[in-house]
Scaffold this motif. Structure first.
Motif, PDB file in Angstrom:
ATOM      1  N   TYR A 135      23.738  45.819  40.435  1.00 23.41           N
ATOM      2  CA  TYR A 135      22.465  45.964  41.138  1.00 23.41           C
ATOM      3  C   TYR A 135      21.333  46.090  40.120  1.00 23.41           C
ATOM      4  N   ASP A 136      20.140  45.715  40.555  1.00 22.15           N
ATOM      5  CA  ASP A 136      18.958  45.690  39.687  1.00 22.15           C
ATOM      6  C   ASP A 136      18.579  47.099  39.241  1.00 22.15           C
ATOM      7  N   SER A 137      18.173  47.227  37.997  1.00 18.79           N
ATOM      8  CA  SER A 137      17.851  48.549  37.442  1.00 18.79           C
ATOM      9  C   SER A 137      16.500  49.074  37.914  1.00 18.79           C
ATOM     10  N   GLU A 138      15.725  48.235  38.610  1.00 17.38           N
ATOM     11  CA  GLU A 138      14.424  48.685  39.120  1.00 17.38           C
ATOM     12  C   GLU A 138      14.436  48.825  40.642  1.00 17.38           C
ATOM     13  N   THR A 139      14.999  47.845  41.331  1.00 15.15           N
ATOM     14  CA  THR A 139      15.022  47.911  42.804  1.00 15.15           C
ATOM     15  C   THR A 139      16.272  48.607  43.323  1.00 15.15           C
ATOM     16  N   PHE A 140      17.333  48.611  42.495  1.00  9.85           N
ATOM     17  CA  PHE A 140      18.626  49.212  42.854  1.00  9.85           C
ATOM     18  C   PHE A 140      19.288  48.507  44.034  1.00  9.85           C
ATOM     19  N   PHE A 141      18.935  47.245  44.246  1.00 10.16           N
ATOM     20  CA  PHE A 141      19.616  46.397  45.219  1.00 10.16           C
ATOM     21  C   PHE A 141      20.398  45.323  44.455  1.00 10.16           C
ATOM     22  N   PRO A 142      21.405  44.721  45.087  1.00  7.86           N
ATOM     23  CA  PRO A 142      22.210  43.713  44.388  1.00  7.86           C
ATOM     24  C   PRO A 142      21.350  42.602  43.800  1.00  7.86           C
ATOM     25  N   SER A 143      21.666  42.193  42.588  1.00  9.14           N
ATOM     26  CA  SER A 143      20.955  41.083  41.952  1.00  9.14           C
ATOM     27  C   SER A 143      21.938  40.310  41.082  1.00  9.14           C
ATOM     28  N   HIS A 144      21.513  39.108  40.678  1.00 11.84           N
ATOM     29  CA  HIS A 144      22.342  38.233  39.852  1.00 11.84           C
ATOM     30  C   HIS A 144      23.725  38.052  40.499  1.00 11.84           C
ATOM     31  N   ASN A 145      24.796  38.354  39.763  1.00 11.02           N
ATOM     32  CA  ASN A 145      26.140  38.170  40.318  1.00 11.02           C
ATOM     33  C   ASN A 145      26.407  39.091  41.509  1.00 11.02           C
ATOM     34  N   GLY A 146      25.785  40.255  41.499  1.00 10.98           N
ATOM     35  CA  GLY A 146      25.952  41.174  42.623  1.00 10.98           C
ATOM     36  C   GLY A 146      25.367  40.605  43.903  1.00 10.98           C
ATOM     37  N   ALA A 147      24.217  39.937  43.788  1.00  9.53           N
ATOM     38  CA  ALA A 147      23.602  39.297  44.952  1.00  9.53           C
ATOM     39  C   ALA A 147      24.466  38.138  45.444  1.00  9.53           C
ATOM     40  N   SER A 148      25.080  37.422  44.502  1.00  9.99           N
ATOM     41  CA  SER A 148      25.954  36.308  44.881  1.00  9.99           C
ATOM     42  C   SER A 148      27.173  36.813  45.635  1.00  9.99           C
ATOM     43  N   PHE A 149      27.742  37.926  45.157  1.00  3.98           N
ATOM     44  CA  PHE A 149      28.903  38.479  45.862  1.00  3.98           C
ATOM     45  C   PHE A 149      28.506  38.995  47.240  1.00  3.98           C
ATOM     46  N   TYR A 150      27.338  39.600  47.335  1.00  5.17           N
ATOM     47  CA  TYR A 150      26.833  40.088  48.622  1.00  5.17           C
ATOM     48  C   TYR A 150      26.738  38.939  49.623  1.00  5.17           C
ATOM     49  N   GLU A 151      26.208  37.815  49.188  1.00  2.00           N
ATOM     50  CA  GLU A 151      26.068  36.663  50.071  1.00  2.00           C
ATOM     51  C   GLU A 151      27.417  36.006  50.361  1.00  2.00           C
ATOM     52  N   PHE A 152      28.317  36.048  49.393  1.00  2.00           N
ATOM     53  CA  PHE A 152      29.664  35.491  49.579  1.00  2.00           C
ATOM     54  C   PHE A 152      30.360  36.134  50.776  1.00  2.00           C
ATOM     55  N   MET A 153      30.197  37.430  50.919  1.00  2.00           N
ATOM     56  CA  MET A 153      30.859  38.148  52.011  1.00  2.00           C
ATOM     57  C   MET A 153      30.414  37.608  53.366  1.00  2.00           C
ATOM     58  N   ALA A 154      29.106  37.546  53.585  1.00  2.00           N
ATOM     59  CA  ALA A 154      28.588  37.167  54.899  1.00  2.00           C
ATOM     60  C   ALA A 154      28.675  35.666  55.147  1.00  2.00           C
ATOM     61  N   ALA A 155      28.400  34.860  54.121  1.00  2.00           N
ATOM     62  CA  ALA A 155      28.280  33.413  54.315  1.00  2.00           C
ATOM     63  C   ALA A 155      29.598  32.666  54.171  1.00  2.00           C
ATOM     64  N   GLU A 156      30.565  33.257  53.460  1.00  2.00           N
ATOM     65  CA  GLU A 156      31.791  32.517  53.177  1.00  2.00           C
ATOM     66  C   GLU A 156      33.069  33.256  53.577  1.00  2.00           C
ATOM     67  N   LEU A 157      33.213  34.504  53.156  1.00  2.00           N
ATOM     68  CA  LEU A 157      34.481  35.197  53.417  1.00  2.00           C
ATOM     69  C   LEU A 157      34.715  35.447  54.899  1.00  2.00           C
ATOM     70  N   LEU A 158      33.747  36.094  55.575  1.00  2.00           N
ATOM     71  CA  LEU A 158      33.937  36.405  56.989  1.00  2.00           C
ATOM     72  C   LEU A 158      34.122  35.144  57.833  1.00  2.00           C
ATOM     73  N   PRO A 159      33.315  34.085  57.638  1.00  2.00           N
ATOM     74  CA  PRO A 159      33.571  32.848  58.387  1.00  2.00           C
ATOM     75  C   PRO A 159      34.954  32.260  58.109  1.00  2.00           C
ATOM     76  N   PHE A 160      35.423  32.362  56.865  1.00  2.00           N
ATOM     77  CA  PHE A 160      36.755  31.851  56.523  1.00  2.00           C
ATOM     78  C   PHE A 160      37.840  32.606  57.293  1.00  2.00           C
ATOM     79  N   ILE A 161      37.732  33.930  57.326  1.00  2.00           N
ATOM     80  CA  ILE A 161      38.727  34.744  58.038  1.00  2.00           C
ATOM     81  C   ILE A 161      38.681  34.460  59.530  1.00  2.00           C
ATOM     82  N   GLU A 162      37.500  34.411  60.088  1.00  2.00           N
ATOM     83  CA  GLU A 162      37.371  34.222  61.538  1.00  2.00           C
ATOM     84  C   GLU A 162      37.789  32.815  61.972  1.00  2.00           C
ATOM     85  N   GLU A 163      37.653  31.852  61.082  1.00  2.00           N
ATOM     86  CA  GLU A 163      38.065  30.489  61.405  1.00  2.00           C
ATOM     87  C   GLU A 163      39.583  30.341  61.388  1.00  2.00           C
TER      88      GLU A 163
END
Length: 382
Positions: free
Chosen positions: A101-129
């Motif tokens: 997570y970002d050292s200023e905003t303390f929200f996911p950034s860089h690879n952390g942001a990519s993993f965050y999006e991976f969960m919602a956009a790819e992993l959950l749809p894969f499981i549900e499909e």
């Protein structure tokens, strides 16, 4: 004591071998690579069935998957919790990047942001499909991953209904942000957090601070639970927190207890049968999936109907059991019992005889059916 909890985890892992565990690799555009998954399906999982199952996502699946999956398999076997689909994400080589997570905003950034999006956009749809997963989702994390699971609460519509944070290593500002978010939840959400007396000192301090803030939130949509285990450390608390969290999350699902029977069913304005129907409707509404009628609850409602002299409830219960368990001795047993209570012994005897060729249930077997038949035959002679 620590050896005892280690033994319990080993036992649960051994039990987990009996469930269907499979391994998959998912290709990810968001992560620009692939991720290995461990997936446990319920013992009697059938992809052709319409039945759906709660989905449990386990971060740090390299070491957390087996304890979670073992607990699920064990407790669901005894019908204390529903069968679930458990998915563990292997992260040993990417852990620090995934939870960055970002050292200023303390929200996911860089690879952390990519993993965050991976969960919602790819992993959950894969499981549900590919699997019969319901939208009742649980996410489990430990220290860094236990902090990361909180970010999914900040979506307009949170991805998960239950969050299990085992010794979370909170990012700066997370406690305040978490308090604000949990205070305005509009849908029932479970939040479980745990630490231990021998947890990492800095983490334990932050966790206790968080508990003092979260425990006073006034929001009836938040179902919050906290444990500080004695004689446990940062790692052994996992073996105690997992079953406790599952008990909290699935409290409504559990079989009718002695306390519920005495304090609620016997005193309810509803008839015992109507209480049962409402209970199961509440479970389906709350969790989003239907609970199959279980014999423990049938026994409790039959006993309550008898104690309250409610023959109509007994009649309705017997018909419901016949519908749900037509091939089981339990259907013949409760039909026979109803006819006994209405005074029609000949009809009761016929019902019992008809049950001899059916399959025994958890509590009803051939010996019990024969005992009822001999009892009625003796009464008819007199």
């Amino acid at each position: 004591m620590k050896k005892l909890y280690t033994l319990i985890i080993v036992l649960l892992v051994a039990l987990n071998v009996q469930a269907q565990a499979i391994y998959k690799t998912i290709e990810s555009y968001k992560l620009e690579g692939s991720r290995d998954l461990k997936i446990q399906l319920p013992r009697n999982y059938n992809p052709e069935d319409n039945r759906s199952y709660p989905l449990i996502i386990v971060l740090d699946g390299d070491y957390l998957f087996e304890p979670v999956a073992g607990n699920i398999d064990y407790q669901s076997y005894w019908e204390d919790i529903p069968d679930c689909i458990v998915v563990g994400i292997s992260q040993a080589a990417t852990r620090n990047d995934d939870f960055f997570y970002d050292s200023e905003t303390f929200f996911p950034s860089h690879n952390g942001a990519s993993f965050y999006e991976f969960m919602a956009a790819e992993l959950l749809p894969f499981i549900e499909e590919n699997y019969n997963a319901s939208d009742f989702r649980i996410i489990v994390g430990h220290d860094l991953s236990a902090n990361f699971i909180n970010y999914y609460l900040f979506k307009d519509e949170p991805l998960f209904r239950a969050y299990v944070a085992l010794s979370p290593d909170f990012a700066p500002e997370m406690i305040n942000r978490l308090s604000q978010r949990l205070s305005i939840l509009k849908r029932e959400t479970f939040y479980y957090m745990a630490t231990a007396d021998d947890d990492i000192k800095s983490l334990r301090t932050g966790i206790n601070e968080a508990n003092s803030v979260l425990s006073v939130i006034e929001n009836d949509k938040l179902l919050y639970a906290f444990d500080e285990f004695e004689d446990a450390n940062h790692y052994s608390l996992v073996g105690r927190g997992i079953p406790k969290s599952l008990n909290e999350i699935f409290a409504l699902f559990k079989p009718i207890s002695v306390r519920e029977y005495e304090e609620e069913i016997l005193t309810s304005e509803l008839s015992p049968y109507d209480y049962l129907i409402k209970r199961y409707e509440t479970i389906e509404h709350f969790y989003g999936f239907e609970k199959k009628l279980i014999e423990n609850d049938i026994r409790a409602i039959a006993a309550a109907s008898d104690k309250r002299d409610d023959l109509d409830s007994f009649d309705k219960l017997a018909k419901l059991v016949r519908k749900e368990f037509s091939e089981s001795m339990i259907s013949a047993y409760y039909q026979g019992l109803y006819h006994e209570k209405e005074g029609n012994l000949k009809r009761a005897l016929q019902r019992y005889k008809g049950g001899l060729l059916l399959e025994p249930s958890q509590f009803i077997d051939k010996e019990m059916i024969l005992e009822k038949m001999y009892q009625i035959q003796d009464e008819l002679k007199n």
